[in-house]
Write a protein that holds these residues in place. Structure first.
Motif, mmCIF file in Angstrom:
data_model
loop_
_atom_site.group_PDB
_atom_site.id
_atom_site.type_symbol
_atom_site.label_atom_id
_atom_site.label_comp_id
_atom_site.label_asym_id
_atom_site.label_seq_id
_atom_site.Cartn_x
_atom_site.Cartn_y
_atom_site.Cartn_z
ATOM 1 N N VAL A 2 37.479 7.700 9.713
ATOM 2 C CA VAL A 2 36.592 8.583 8.951
ATOM 3 C C VAL A 2 36.175 9.730 9.856
ATOM 4 O O VAL A 2 35.855 9.523 11.022
ATOM 5 N N SER A 3 36.171 10.950 9.318
ATOM 6 C CA SER A 3 35.827 12.123 10.115
ATOM 7 C C SER A 3 34.998 13.097 9.274
ATOM 8 O O SER A 3 35.143 13.169 8.054
ATOM 9 N N THR A 4 34.144 13.855 9.954
ATOM 10 C CA THR A 4 33.345 14.864 9.251
ATOM 11 C C THR A 4 34.158 16.110 8.921
ATOM 12 O O THR A 4 33.725 16.929 8.117
ATOM 13 N N THR A 5 35.318 16.259 9.527
ATOM 14 C CA THR A 5 36.123 17.450 9.250
ATOM 15 C C THR A 5 36.643 17.469 7.821
ATOM 16 O O THR A 5 36.958 18.546 7.301
ATOM 17 N N ALA A 6 36.695 16.326 7.166
ATOM 18 C CA ALA A 6 37.108 16.306 5.757
ATOM 19 C C ALA A 6 36.109 17.056 4.883
ATOM 20 O O ALA A 6 36.464 17.631 3.860
ATOM 21 N N VAL A 7 34.847 17.062 5.306
ATOM 22 C CA VAL A 7 33.799 17.746 4.546
ATOM 23 C C VAL A 7 33.706 19.214 4.935
ATOM 24 O O VAL A 7 33.556 20.088 4.077
ATOM 25 N N THR A 8 33.798 19.504 6.222
ATOM 26 C CA THR A 8 33.588 20.873 6.697
ATOM 27 C C THR A 8 34.847 21.726 6.723
ATOM 28 O O THR A 8 34.765 22.934 6.924
ATOM 29 N N ASP A 9 36.005 21.132 6.520
ATOM 30 C CA ASP A 9 37.269 21.876 6.614
ATOM 31 C C ASP A 9 37.343 23.025 5.614
ATOM 32 O O ASP A 9 37.825 24.110 5.939
ATOM 33 N N THR A 10 36.859 22.807 4.411
ATOM 34 C CA THR A 10 36.905 23.854 3.383
ATOM 35 C C THR A 10 36.137 25.088 3.825
ATOM 36 O O THR A 10 36.588 26.216 3.637
ATOM 37 N N VAL A 11 34.988 24.883 4.435
ATOM 38 C CA VAL A 11 34.152 26.000 4.864
ATOM 39 C C VAL A 11 34.721 26.674 6.110
ATOM 40 O O VAL A 11 34.763 27.892 6.201
ATOM 41 N N THR A 12 35.183 25.875 7.074
ATOM 42 C CA THR A 12 35.626 26.454 8.343
ATOM 43 C C THR A 12 36.962 27.182 8.246
ATOM 44 O O THR A 12 37.289 27.965 9.132
ATOM 45 N N ARG A 13 37.718 26.970 7.194
ATOM 46 C CA ARG A 13 38.967 27.718 7.065
ATOM 47 C C ARG A 13 38.776 29.002 6.261
ATOM 48 O O ARG A 13 39.726 29.708 5.973
ATOM 49 N N GLY A 14 37.537 29.306 5.888
ATOM 50 C CA GLY A 14 37.245 30.591 5.254
ATOM 51 C C GLY A 14 37.207 30.564 3.746
ATOM 52 O O GLY A 14 37.561 31.549 3.100
ATOM 53 N N ALA A 15 36.769 29.454 3.170
ATOM 54 C CA ALA A 15 36.727 29.340 1.710
ATOM 55 C C ALA A 15 35.698 30.295 1.111
ATOM 56 O O ALA A 15 34.680 30.597 1.719
ATOM 57 N N LYS A 16 35.994 30.758 -0.062
ATOM 58 C CA LYS A 16 35.071 31.602 -0.811
ATOM 59 C C LYS A 16 34.118 30.703 -1.609
ATOM 60 O O LYS A 16 34.362 29.516 -1.778
ATOM 61 N N ILE A 17 33.026 31.266 -2.107
ATOM 62 C CA ILE A 17 32.042 30.477 -2.835
ATOM 63 C C ILE A 17 32.672 29.821 -4.054
ATOM 64 O O ILE A 17 32.413 28.663 -4.355
ATOM 65 N N GLY A 18 33.538 30.509 -4.747
ATOM 66 C CA GLY A 18 34.180 29.957 -5.934
ATOM 67 C C GLY A 18 35.177 28.853 -5.632
ATOM 68 O O GLY A 18 35.612 28.151 -6.532
ATOM 69 N N GLU A 19 35.557 28.679 -4.363
ATOM 70 C CA GLU A 19 36.518 27.649 -3.980
ATOM 71 C C GLU A 19 35.868 26.361 -3.486
ATOM 72 O O GLU A 19 36.554 25.382 -3.243
ATOM 73 N N LEU A 20 34.549 26.354 -3.306
ATOM 74 C CA LEU A 20 33.864 25.150 -2.836
ATOM 75 C C LEU A 20 33.970 24.059 -3.886
ATOM 76 O O LEU A 20 33.952 24.335 -5.092
ATOM 77 N N PRO A 21 34.079 22.793 -3.463
ATOM 78 C CA PRO A 21 34.316 21.702 -4.412
ATOM 79 C C PRO A 21 33.318 21.622 -5.560
ATOM 80 O O PRO A 21 33.704 21.523 -6.703
ATOM 81 N N GLY A 22 32.035 21.699 -5.299
ATOM 82 C CA GLY A 22 31.048 21.610 -6.375
ATOM 83 C C GLY A 22 31.020 22.842 -7.254
ATOM 84 O O GLY A 22 30.852 22.770 -8.466
ATOM 85 N N VAL A 23 31.195 23.988 -6.628
ATOM 86 C CA VAL A 23 31.132 25.260 -7.358
ATOM 87 C C VAL A 23 32.427 25.516 -8.112
ATOM 88 O O VAL A 23 32.421 26.155 -9.161
ATOM 89 N N ALA A 24 33.526 25.003 -7.602
ATOM 90 C CA ALA A 24 34.828 25.243 -8.252
ATOM 91 C C ALA A 24 34.867 24.675 -9.660
ATOM 92 O O ALA A 24 35.530 25.205 -10.532
ATOM 93 N N LEU A 25 34.112 23.600 -9.887
ATOM 94 C CA LEU A 25 34.057 23.032 -11.232
ATOM 95 C C LEU A 25 33.304 23.947 -12.194
ATOM 96 O O LEU A 25 33.643 24.045 -13.372
ATOM 97 N N LEU A 26 32.269 24.616 -11.683
ATOM 98 C CA LEU A 26 31.471 25.500 -12.527
ATOM 99 C C LEU A 26 31.983 26.931 -12.544
ATOM 100 O O LEU A 26 31.578 27.722 -13.388
ATOM 101 N N SER A 27 32.855 27.275 -11.631
ATOM 102 C CA SER A 27 33.341 28.633 -11.508
ATOM 103 C C SER A 27 33.953 29.218 -12.785
ATOM 104 O O SER A 27 33.698 30.371 -13.107
ATOM 105 N N PRO A 28 34.757 28.437 -13.541
ATOM 106 C CA PRO A 28 35.300 29.024 -14.768
ATOM 107 C C PRO A 28 34.231 29.360 -15.822
ATOM 108 O O PRO A 28 34.455 30.200 -16.666
ATOM 109 N N LEU A 29 33.083 28.722 -15.717
ATOM 110 C CA LEU A 29 32.027 28.997 -16.684
ATOM 111 C C LEU A 29 31.289 30.294 -16.385
ATOM 112 O O LEU A 29 30.659 30.879 -17.259
ATOM 113 N N LEU A 30 31.349 30.737 -15.126
ATOM 114 C CA LEU A 30 30.668 31.959 -14.729
ATOM 115 C C LEU A 30 31.529 33.171 -15.049
ATOM 116 O O LEU A 30 32.743 33.141 -14.866
#
Length: 113
Positions: free
Chosen positions: A83-111
């Motif tokens: 188990v590693s914390t990089t599974a959680v932080t990898d999305t952010v540290t590789r330069g993800a946009k707000i619309g690509e974040l896991p929680g926001v990506a589900l709501l992104s099409p509604l915006l």
């Protein structure tokens, strides 16, 4: 007569008249801008405001050598999967946009935008 030599009552009256004219002008300006604002469609305005925000990069230091979020801690106990914390932080540290974040990506099409 110089301005500084005006009697106190006259000076106060001129100052009050100037403030009254300024306030009336401000009220007219606000009223006219409110009338124009009604003409703009709300979805169009919302799309213009939310659209650019969805494309913002969450971590401005992502993909640089000085990113403080680009670290992780991992452990492996017995025969269990590591188990590693990089599974959680990898999305952010590789330069993800707000619309690509896991929680926001589900709501992104509604915006809009």
């Amino acid at each position: 007569m110089a301005r500084h030599a005006l009697p106190g009552n006259t000076r106060r009256a001129l100052l009050g008249a100037g403030l009254t004219v300024s306030m009336a002008g401000a009220a007219l300006g606000i009223a006219s801008s409110a009338a124009q604002a009604e003409e703009i469609s709300v979805p169009h305005a919302l799309a213009g405001a939310v659209g650019p925000v969805k494309g913002l990069q969450v971590d401005p230091l992502a993909n640089t050598g000085v990113d403080p979020l680009d670290n992780g801690v991992g452990t492996s106990v017995g025969g269990f999967k590591p188990v590693s914390t990089t599974a959680v932080t990898d999305t952010v540290t590789r330069g993800a946009k707000i619309g690509e974040l896991p929680g926001v990506a589900l709501l992104s099409p509604l915006l809009p935008g």
